[in-house]
Enzyme design. Structure first.
Site, PDB file in Angstrom:
ATOM      1  N   GLY A 138       0.782  -1.235   0.000  1.00  0.00           N
ATOM      2  CA  GLY A 138       0.000   0.000   0.000  1.00  0.00           C
ATOM      3  C   GLY A 138       0.809   1.278   0.000  1.00  0.00           C
ATOM      4  N   ASN A 176       9.057   0.985  -1.014  1.00  0.00           N
ATOM      5  CA  ASN A 176       9.331   2.412  -1.158  1.00  0.00           C
ATOM      6  C   ASN A 176       8.665   3.218  -0.046  1.00  0.00           C
ATOM      7  OD1 ASN A 176       6.966   1.456  -2.996  1.00  0.00           O
ATOM      8  ND2 ASN A 176       6.462   3.576  -2.460  1.00  0.00           N
ATOM      9  N   ASP A 185      11.437   4.215  -6.412  1.00  0.00           N
ATOM     10  CA  ASP A 185      10.561   3.068  -6.154  1.00  0.00           C
ATOM     11  C   ASP A 185      11.350   1.757  -6.135  1.00  0.00           C
ATOM     12  OD1 ASP A 185       8.227   1.594  -5.637  1.00  0.00           O
ATOM     13  OD2 ASP A 185       7.811   1.316  -7.759  1.00  0.00           O
ATOM     14  N   TRP A 204       9.527  -9.548  -7.710  1.00  0.00           N
ATOM     15  CA  TRP A 204       9.120 -10.576  -6.736  1.00  0.00           C
ATOM     16  C   TRP A 204       9.395 -11.982  -7.243  1.00  0.00           C
ATOM     17  CZ3 TRP A 204       6.025 -14.213  -8.683  1.00  0.00           C
ATOM     18  CH2 TRP A 204       5.382 -13.894  -9.874  1.00  0.00           C
ATOM     19  N   LYS A 210      15.682  -4.970  -6.814  1.00  0.00           N
ATOM     20  CA  LYS A 210      15.091  -4.146  -7.871  1.00  0.00           C
ATOM     21  C   LYS A 210      16.107  -3.159  -8.431  1.00  0.00           C
ATOM     22  CE  LYS A 210      10.188  -2.804  -7.587  1.00  0.00           C
ATOM     23  NZ  LYS A 210       9.304  -1.676  -7.206  1.00  0.00           N
ATOM     24  N   GLU A 242       2.280   2.823  -2.301  1.00  0.00           N
ATOM     25  CA  GLU A 242       1.999   3.708  -3.427  1.00  0.00           C
ATOM     26  C   GLU A 242       0.822   4.640  -3.114  1.00  0.00           C
ATOM     27  OE1 GLU A 242       3.566   0.846  -4.119  1.00  0.00           O
ATOM     28  OE2 GLU A 242       5.136   1.849  -5.290  1.00  0.00           O
TER      29      GLU A 242
HETATM   30 CA    CA Z   1       6.747   0.021  -4.787  1.00  0.00          CA
END
Ligand code: CA
Length: 710
Positions: free
Chosen positions: A216, A294, A339, A425, A366, A218
């Site tokens: 959540g 993030n 992010d 992921w 990432k 974002e």
């Molecule tokens: Ca993210």
């Protein structure tokens, strides 16, 4: 302009309609029990801590997410191997009622497969035949949830423990089901349901506790992990990942220290740092580990006055399993502006590094770097780029801190990797025979980052802080940079380098399985499921699953025969956005496929999509300015699910919308007329006039695609 030209990363982050034919019928538990007796399954209260700890010796079953606590996704089975894998064939396939992404790892116990699909639905399936034993639909409120699910209505799997099948649901519940009947034993709400939380990750069992995080960041939430008693569902501890409002006092010294790395009033949004994936457990050290996502907003300038590391976002944390107490952290991307969630899968290994045996924890992040840390202390051992073209940092210093590239005087930046990451992921695998980690890598993806100076937190909307109207200077232009690519990377974590690469025709590869048969098995976005020789990456076998694959395969024995099962179903943020330049991806109907040597089941998957060009269903008078406004609004509100430039992937392609749909356009978009299918109402975000503009753009796209004169 920037939008339509391919900010592949601003997902409009709203989820939508689903094929009405795809609704599910829940099986009656009585029938499930009868079928279960027929296939000789019985409740196995034997999945206890000792059995989970010794899961590696239990080669017949796949008892945990990564098969073993070290998350190797390595099977000691070798009946299927690099000498005979060409004879691998389909035994059965089972259609699942979805066109959305399938990301789950099926667990397998005594010939029963426990697989999760869209909307957190759990399926128990006989591995011999593909027959359904039971189905559990948690009936998540689709329209409400779809408003706050950034990255498709996915679920990554269940936990098995003491006769229970435990699943986290999109609306934030953790539910324990009876393993035999599929009926709930206990259910707890793990989130504040007035806030935009969601669960897509798998629960982790750790010594009688079951741990779950959530998503959540974002939208704006405060990240945390909760531990529940696996027998009763009672909460045992909850540990937040970012500090709350200082005036209320801090829950721990670790959060007090973290608060010193923030500025401004970050707690109003929640701050982010959600744990949406990747909780692992080391029973020897009694530590649990996870990565955090993030911060809210994405940009430090907006969330922390442009300063501070903002602990513990974009970090790997270790907690004491019994208490949830902080033990150590390592922040992969301090003060993250890109992010770069650090939620990618975590894996343990015992490696000899420069002559010294080390108990390590590893992540292919990432942000493009492969990290090796000491898992007892969090000490940085090594970090190296596993993809070419990392443009946000020039490297890591001797403590593992990235050396960021400066963009003097430029507000709008295009950087690689994109927010979807050089690796996300999708689980990686480790083969002890080769000493290699196998992972799907995305090379040269590009994300546009334009912090919006006028951003203000809105609890009813996305809160990443991206400015879609930015027209200032950029460090590069879209189109100048080479297109992204994808590859299966075999990474040597000791030598810190690539051992071999197997390039794909698409950017996105699925999760990975490796076996003692000297094999690596992996699907791709174009629907191909492939086997490679683990030692050198030679491709030995392929099967067209008919729809893109994101999930990792598993392998197990039934009646002494080795099987391989994998979920196929294309979606996720890149799938829903239908990201341009990602290659020949294949949206379609979801299914579970099972293979064995000599398998020769017929396979004629139903066709998906529209064979012919669209025809505009109605005439609508619209000025070029109105269509242009509609294009912009579509990009900001609709494209995240209905596709970039109105060319859709798994969800309805609005260029093909019927006259009936156009007649109800406002009722659907503003009035929520399709809420039961997951299409949220945009009544509080879009005016009637704006909806008309979007409709004019959709019709213009239908006309442009139809071949009719414009
Ligand atoms: Ca993210």
């Amino acid at each position: 302009m920037i939008f339509s030209e391919g900010n592949q990363e601003l997902r409009a982050l709203h989820l939508p309609t689903e094929n009405p034919l795809m609704r599910i019928a829940t099986a009656h538990s009585l029938l499930a029990l009868l079928l279960c007796w027929a296939s000789a399954c019985t409740r196995t209260n034997t999945i206890d801590d000792a059995r989970l700890r010794n899961a590696d010796a239990d080669s017949a079953n796949w008892l945990m997410y990564g098969r073993t606590y070290d998350e190797h996704r390595f099977s000691p089975l070798g009946q299927i191997n690099d000498q005979n894998v060409a004879e691998l064939g389909l035994v059965w396939s089972k259609e699942l009622p979805t066109t959305r992404g399938l990301e789950g790892t099926p667990l397998v116990l005594n010939g029963v497969i426990y697989a999760t699909a869209s909307w957190s639905i759990v399926h128990a399936i006989d591995a011999r035949t593909g027959e359904t034993l039971w189905t559990f639909d948690p009936e998540v409120p689709r329209a409400r949830v779809a408003n706050f699910v950034c990255c498709d209505v996915v679920n990554r799997g269940v936990a098995l423990y003491r006769g229970k099948v435990i699943v986290g649901t999109l609306d934030g519940r953790l539910i324990a089901l009876d393993e035999v009947s599929g009926t709930p034993v206990w259910s707890v709400v793990t989130v504040d349901t007035t806030k935009p939380f969601a669960i897509t990750g798998y629960p982790r069992v750790a010594n009688g506790l079951v741990l779950i995080g959530n998503a959540g960041a974002e939208y704006g939430v405060r990240g945390y992990v909760t531990a529940y008693d696996a027998e009763t569902g009672d909460q045992v501890w909850r540990t937040y990942t970012v500090p709350g409002d200082p005036s209320l006092g801090f829950e721990s010294e670790a959060l007090q220290r973290a608060a010193e790395t923030w500025r401004g009033e970050w707690w109003i949004t929640g701050g982010g740092g959600t744990v949406w994936e990747g909780i692992v457990y080391d029973p020897d050290l009694d530590l649990v580990y996870f990565g955090t996502g993030n911060g809210t907003a994405w940009y430090r300038a907006l969330r922390s006055e442009g300063v501070g590391d903002n602990l513990y976002v974009a970090s790997i944390l270790a907690l004491r399993a019994r208490t949830g107490e902080y033990v150590w952290h390592f922040q992969t991307t301090p003060g993250d502006n890109w992010d770069f969630d650090a939620t990618q899968p975590l894996m343990f290994a015992d490696l000899e590094i420069e002559g010294v045996p080390r108990a390590v924890i590893m992540q292919a992040s990432k942000n493009g770097f492969f990290y090796v840390l000491d898992r007892a202390t969090g000490e940085f051992i090594s970090g190296a780029p596993f993809v070419d073209r990392i443009t946000w940092a020039s490297g890591l210093d001797d403590k593992g801190r990235p050396v960021e590239v400066a963009y003097a005087g430029i507000e709008g930046k295009i950087v690689s990797p994109a927010p979807s990451g050089a690796h996300n992921w999708n689980p990686m695998a480790f083969n002890p025979a080769t000493g290699l980690v196998y992972l799907p890598a995305k090379v040269g993806t590009q994300g546009l980052h334009t912090p919006d100076p006028d951003w203000v937190y809105d609890p009813d909307d996305v809160n990443i802080g991206f400015d879609p109207d930015y027209d200032g200077p950029l460090n590069a232009e879209f189109g100048e940079l080479p297109p992204p690519s994808g590859e299966l990377v075999a990474w040597d974590p000791v030598q810190r380098k690539v051992a071999w690469r197997a390039p794909y025709p698409v950017v996105e590869g699925a999760g990975v399985l490796t076996t003692a048969g000297n094999l690596v098995l992996q699907g791709r976005a174009d629907g191909m499921f492939a086997a490679y020789r683990a030692g050198d990456g030679t491709r030995l076998w392929e099967f067209d699953a008919g729809t893109g694959i994101m999930a990792p395969a598993v392998t197990y024995l039934v009646d002494g025969v080795q099987y391989v099962s994998v979920l196929a179903g294309w979606g996720g943020p890149d799938g829903l956005w239908n990201t341009p330049n990602y290659g020949p991806v294949k949206p379609g109907y979801g299914r579970l496929l099972t293979f064995a040597l000599g398998g020769a089941a017929p396979f004629n998957p139903p066709k998906f999509g529209h064979p012919d060009p669209p025809t505009p269903a109605i005439e609508m008078v619209a000025s070029p300015a109105m269509v242009a406004e509609g294009r912009k609004l579509f990009g900001a509100n609709c494209a995240g699910c209905h596709g970039d430039n109105a060319v859709a992937g798994p969800l309805p392609d609005l260029r093909y919308a019927t006259a009936d749909v156009h007649g109800q356009f406002e009722a659907i978009v503003r009035g929520g007329a399709r809420a039961d299918l997951g299409m949220p109402s945009f009544g509080n975000r879009l005016s009637s006039e704006q909806v008309r503009a979007i409709q004019s753009f959709v019709l213009s796209r239908a006309k442009a695609s139809s071949g009719q004169p414009q």
